[in-house]
Design a protein around this motif. Structure first.
Motif, PDB file in Angstrom:
ATOM      1  N   THR A   1      -2.412 117.109  14.352  1.00  0.00           N
ATOM      2  CA  THR A   1      -2.758 115.796  14.922  1.00  0.00           C
ATOM      3  C   THR A   1      -1.754 114.714  14.520  1.00  0.00           C
TER       4      THR A   1
ATOM      5  N   GLY B   1     -17.781 121.788  15.459  1.00  0.00           N
ATOM      6  CA  GLY B   1     -16.997 120.967  16.397  1.00  0.00           C
ATOM      7  C   GLY B   1     -16.220 121.854  17.355  1.00  0.00           C
ATOM      8  N   SER B   2     -15.549 122.870  16.798  1.00  0.00           N
ATOM      9  CA  SER B   2     -14.719 123.726  17.649  1.00  0.00           C
ATOM     10  C   SER B   2     -15.571 124.582  18.590  1.00  0.00           C
TER      11      SER B   2
ATOM     12  N   ARG C   1     -10.823 102.816  17.839  1.00  0.00           N
ATOM     13  CA  ARG C   1     -11.608 103.237  16.678  1.00  0.00           C
ATOM     14  C   ARG C   1     -11.978 102.048  15.812  1.00  0.00           C
TER      15      ARG C   1
ATOM     16  N   GLY D   1     -19.215 117.586  16.169  1.00  0.00           N
ATOM     17  CA  GLY D   1     -18.566 117.904  14.890  1.00  0.00           C
ATOM     18  C   GLY D   1     -18.838 116.861  13.818  1.00  0.00           C
ATOM     19  N   ARG D   2     -18.784 115.601  14.193  1.00  0.00           N
ATOM     20  CA  ARG D   2     -19.037 114.528  13.227  1.00  0.00           C
ATOM     21  C   ARG D   2     -20.465 114.606  12.673  1.00  0.00           C
TER      22      ARG D   2
ATOM     23  N   ASP E   1     -15.812 116.169  18.968  1.00  0.00           N
ATOM     24  CA  ASP E   1     -15.874 115.001  18.080  1.00  0.00           C
ATOM     25  C   ASP E   1     -17.320 114.577  17.826  1.00  0.00           C
TER      26      ASP E   1
ATOM     27  N   GLU F   1      -6.681 122.514  19.629  1.00  0.00           N
ATOM     28  CA  GLU F   1      -7.327 121.303  19.089  1.00  0.00           C
ATOM     29  C   GLU F   1      -7.628 121.442  17.603  1.00  0.00           C
TER      30      GLU F   1
ATOM     31  N   ASP G   1      -4.131 114.758  20.164  1.00  0.00           N
ATOM     32  CA  ASP G   1      -4.987 115.719  20.890  1.00  0.00           C
ATOM     33  C   ASP G   1      -4.984 115.461  22.400  1.00  0.00           C
TER      34      ASP G   1
ATOM     35  N   SER H   1     -10.184 118.658   8.467  1.00  0.00           N
ATOM     36  CA  SER H   1     -10.793 117.548   9.213  1.00  0.00           C
ATOM     37  C   SER H   1     -11.497 118.042  10.493  1.00  0.00           C
ATOM     38  N   LYS H   2     -11.500 119.351  10.694  1.00  0.00           N
ATOM     39  CA  LYS H   2     -12.218 119.913  11.856  1.00  0.00           C
ATOM     40  C   LYS H   2     -13.227 120.934  11.363  1.00  0.00           C
ATOM     41  N   SER H   3     -14.320 121.035  12.133  1.00  0.00           N
ATOM     42  CA  SER H   3     -15.382 121.938  11.679  1.00  0.00           C
ATOM     43  C   SER H   3     -15.604 123.074  12.681  1.00  0.00           C
TER      44      SER H   3
ATOM     45  N   LYS I   1     -16.137 123.340   7.279  1.00  0.00           N
ATOM     46  CA  LYS I   1     -14.809 123.058   7.857  1.00  0.00           C
ATOM     47  C   LYS I   1     -14.040 124.338   8.175  1.00  0.00           C
TER      48      LYS I   1
ATOM     49  N   ARG J   1     -16.416 104.997  22.165  1.00  0.00           N
ATOM     50  CA  ARG J   1     -15.064 105.459  22.499  1.00  0.00           C
ATOM     51  C   ARG J   1     -15.094 106.900  23.029  1.00  0.00           C
ATOM     52  N   LYS J   2     -15.884 107.749  22.373  1.00  0.00           N
ATOM     53  CA  LYS J   2     -15.916 109.147  22.809  1.00  0.00           C
ATOM     54  C   LYS J   2     -16.650 109.319  24.126  1.00  0.00           C
TER      55      LYS J   2
HETATM   56  N1  LIG Z   1     -12.940 120.708  16.127  1.00  0.00           N
HETATM   57  C1  LIG Z   1     -13.420 119.568  15.658  1.00  0.00           C
HETATM   58  C2  LIG Z   1     -12.977 118.332  16.149  1.00  0.00           C
HETATM   59  C3  LIG Z   1     -13.491 117.186  15.633  1.00  0.00           C
HETATM   60  N2  LIG Z   1     -14.430 117.222  14.676  1.00  0.00           N
HETATM   61  C4  LIG Z   1     -14.994 116.002  14.102  1.00  0.00           C
HETATM   62  O1  LIG Z   1     -14.603 114.859  14.838  1.00  0.00           O
HETATM   63  C5  LIG Z   1     -13.854 113.971  14.055  1.00  0.00           C
HETATM   64  C6  LIG Z   1     -12.738 113.390  14.850  1.00  0.00           C
HETATM   65  O2  LIG Z   1     -11.850 114.386  15.219  1.00  0.00           O
HETATM   66  P1  LIG Z   1     -10.494 114.131  15.980  1.00  0.00           P
HETATM   67  O3  LIG Z   1     -10.777 114.225  17.424  1.00  0.00           O
HETATM   68  O4  LIG Z   1      -9.438 115.015  15.475  1.00  0.00           O
HETATM   69  O5  LIG Z   1     -10.231 112.676  15.484  1.00  0.00           O
HETATM   70  P2  LIG Z   1      -9.524 111.450  16.054  1.00  0.00           P
HETATM   71  O6  LIG Z   1      -8.073 111.686  15.941  1.00  0.00           O
HETATM   72  O7  LIG Z   1     -10.132 110.325  15.335  1.00  0.00           O
HETATM   73  O8  LIG Z   1      -9.953 111.346  17.562  1.00  0.00           O
HETATM   74  P3  LIG Z   1      -9.031 111.269  18.842  1.00  0.00           P
HETATM   75  O9  LIG Z   1      -8.516 112.664  19.061  1.00  0.00           O
HETATM   76  O10 LIG Z   1      -9.976 110.861  19.899  1.00  0.00           O
HETATM   77  O11 LIG Z   1      -7.964 110.285  18.558  1.00  0.00           O
HETATM   78  C7  LIG Z   1     -13.387 114.772  12.874  1.00  0.00           C
HETATM   79  O12 LIG Z   1     -13.212 113.971  11.767  1.00  0.00           O
HETATM   80  C8  LIG Z   1     -14.510 115.765  12.684  1.00  0.00           C
HETATM   81  O13 LIG Z   1     -15.577 115.195  11.960  1.00  0.00           O
HETATM   82  C9  LIG Z   1     -14.888 118.449  14.192  1.00  0.00           C
HETATM   83  O14 LIG Z   1     -15.737 118.503  13.346  1.00  0.00           O
HETATM   84  N3  LIG Z   1     -14.353 119.588  14.715  1.00  0.00           N
END
Ligand SMILES: Nc1ccn([C@@H]2O[C@H](COP(=O)(O)OP(=O)(O)OP(=O)(O)O)[C@@H](O)[C@H]2O)c(=O)n1
Ligand SMILES: C/C(=C\CO)CCC[C@H](C)CCC[C@H](C)CCCC(C)C
Length: 334
Positions: free
Chosen positions: A311, A259-260, A191, A241-242, A238, A306, A316, A254-256, A248, A133-134
Motif C-alpha cells: 500500500t 477483511g480479505s 479519512r 475487516g475493521r 475495509d 489487495e 489499492d 494491517s489486513k485481516s 491478521k 468514505r467507504k
Molecule cells: N483485507 C483487508 C483490508 C482491510 N482491512 C481493514 O480495513 C482497514 C483499512 O484498510 P485499507 O483499505 O488498506 O486502508 P486505507 O488505505 O485506509 O483505505 P483506502 O484503500 O481506501 O485508502 C485496515 O486497517 C483493516 O482494519 C482488513 O482487515 N483486511
C-alpha cells in the motif's frame, strides 16, 4: 459503332453532370436566400439538416429530385446525399446526442446527491467519516457502472459517460490543491478531512472509472468485473475487516483474514450481479458455468493483490483495478 456508343455515353454522362450541377446550384441558391445564410448551412450538415432547416423552411419536393452523381460532381458541397437516409441518420444522431447529454447530466447530478447525502449523514453523526468514505467508495463506482444502460447505443456514448468521472477528477484536483473549498466533498471522501487526500485514493478511483468506461464500456465483462472488485470488494474488505478483523494476515499486519475473505466474497457476488444485469439487458452473452469459474479466479487475484503489503508503494485504487483488469482480460479475452 462501338466508338459511337462511347461518344454518346460521354455526352449523356456530361449532360447528367451539368443538369446535376445546375439543379444543385439552383438548390443552393434557393436554400441560401430562404434560410438567410446560417440556416442554409444546415442543408449540408448531417445533424441539423432535418431538425433545423426542414422544420423552419421545408424545401420544395422537386429539389429532392436532384440527379444522383456522387463521384462525378466537381463541387461535392453541392451534392446532396439521398435525402431519406440522411434525414433518418441525422434524426438518430440528434436523438443520441440529446439522450447522452441528459444521461451525463443525470449521472453527474446523482454523484452530487450521493456526496451531499453522505455529508449530511456524517454531519448529523449518523455515520462515521470513515464509513461514509467507504460507502461513497462502494456506491459511486457501482452506481456509475449501473447507469451505463441509460446512455444511447451510439459509439460516442462512452465519451459522454466518461465526462462524469472526468469532471469529478477536475473537482478533486481543484479542491485537493485548495484552489477552492468544498467541505461537503472533503468530509465525505477523505479519512481525516485533509484536502490533499483527494489527490490520492479518490483521484485514482475516478481515473479508473473513466478508464473502464472508455476502454471496456458495456460490451465487455472486463470493465464491469474490474469495478465490482475495486468498489465492492475493496470497500467491504475495509468495512468488515475493521469491525471483525482481529486475526491478521501473516505477511500483512494491517489486513485481516475476515477483511480479505469479505473482499473475495463481495467482489465475486457483485461481479456476478453486474454481469447478470448486463446480460439480462442484452449487452453480454455469457456461458454461466465458465463465467462463475473465471469471476472467482479474478476476485481471488484482486483479493491477493489487495492483501499484499504494498500500500505504501501503490494505492489499492490502482493495484486492485489493474490486477482485476489484467486477470479479466486474460480470462475473458476482450
Ligand atoms: N483485507 C483487508 C483490508 C482491510 N482491512 C481493514 O480495513 C482497514 C483499512 O484498510 P485499507 O483499505 O488498506 O486502508 P486505507 O488505505 O485506509 O483505505 P483506502 O484503500 O481506501 O485508502 C485496515 O486497517 C483493516 O482494519 C482488513 O482487515 N483486511
Ligand atoms: C471515496 C472514494 C474513493 C476513495 O477510495 C470515492 C470518490 C468518489 C468521487 C469523488 C465521486 C465519483 C462520482 C462518480 C464519477 C459518479 C457516480 C455517479 C452515481 C450515479 C452516483
Amino acid at each position: 459503332m462501338e466508338g459511337k456508343i462511347t461518344w454518346f455515353n460521354k455526352i449523356y454522362i456530361k449532360s447528367r453532370e451539368l443538369s446535376g450541377l445546375a439543379l444543385d446550384s439552383l438548390f443552393c441558391f434557393i436554400s441560401f436566400s430562404a434560410a438567410r445564410m446560417s440556416l442554409s448551412l444546415s442543408f449540408t450538415h448531417p445533424i441539423l439538416s432535418r431538425h433545423v432547416y426542414s422544420a423552419v423552411f421545408p424545401p420544395p419536393r422537386f429539389l429532392f429530385l436532384s440527379p444522383h452523381i456522387p463521384t462525378t460532381s466537381r463541387f461535392p458541397i453541392l451534392y446532396r446525399a439521398p435525402q431519406r437516409a440522411t434525414a433518418l441518420s441525422a434524426t438518430a444522431a440528434t436523438a443520441s446526442i440529446f439522450r447522452d447529454t441528459a444521461a451525463s447530466a443525470s449521472v453527474f447530478a446523482g454523484a452530487y446527491v450521493l456526496i451531499f447525502t453522505f455529508d449530511i449523514l456524517t454531519q448529523k453523526e449518523l455515520i462515521q467519516q470513515n464509513l461514509s468514505r467507504k460507502l461513497v467508495h462502494i456506491l459511486s463506482g457501482l452506481l456509475f457502472a449501473i447507469s451505463w444502460p441509460i446512455f444511447s447505443n451510439a459509439d460516442e456514448a462512452r465519451y459522454f459517460a466518461s465526462l462524469v468521472p472526468l469532471i469529478n477528477c477536475l473537482r478533486l484536483v481543484i479542491h485537493g490543491l485548495s484552489l477552492s473549498d468544498d467541505q461537503s466533498l472533503i468530509k465525505s471522501v477523505t479519512r481525516e478531512g485533509n484536502p490533499k487526500e483527494l489527490l490520492r485514493g479518490p483521484l485514482y478511483y475516478v481515473a479508473m472509472l473513466m478508464l473502464c468506461a472508455l476502454a471496456f464500456w458495456r460490451e465487455s465483462p472486463v470493465g464491469v468485473i474490474c469495478l465490482a472488485n475495486m468498489c465492492g470488494g475493496d470497500g467491504f474488505a475495509d468495512i468488515i475487516g475493521r469491525k471483525y478483523g482481529s486475526s491478521k494476515i501473516p505477511y500483512n499486519q494491517s489486513k485481516s483474514w475476515v477483511g480479505s475473505i469479505s473482499m473475495f466474497v463481495s467482489g465475486f457476488i457483485i461481479s456476478i450481479g453486474m454481469l447478470y444485469y448486463y446480460s439480462a439487458l442484452g449487452y453480454l452473452q455469457l456461458d454461466w458455468g465458465y463465467t462463475m469459474h473465471r469471476v472467482a479466479l479474478i476476485s481471488l487475484v484482486a483479493t491477493v493483490v489487495e492483501s499484499l503489503p504494498i500500500t505504501m508503494l501503490i494505492d489499492d485504487n490502482i493495484s486492485v483495478p489493474l490486477a482485476s483488469m489484467l486477470a479479466a482480460y486474460l480470462t475473458f479475452g476482450q
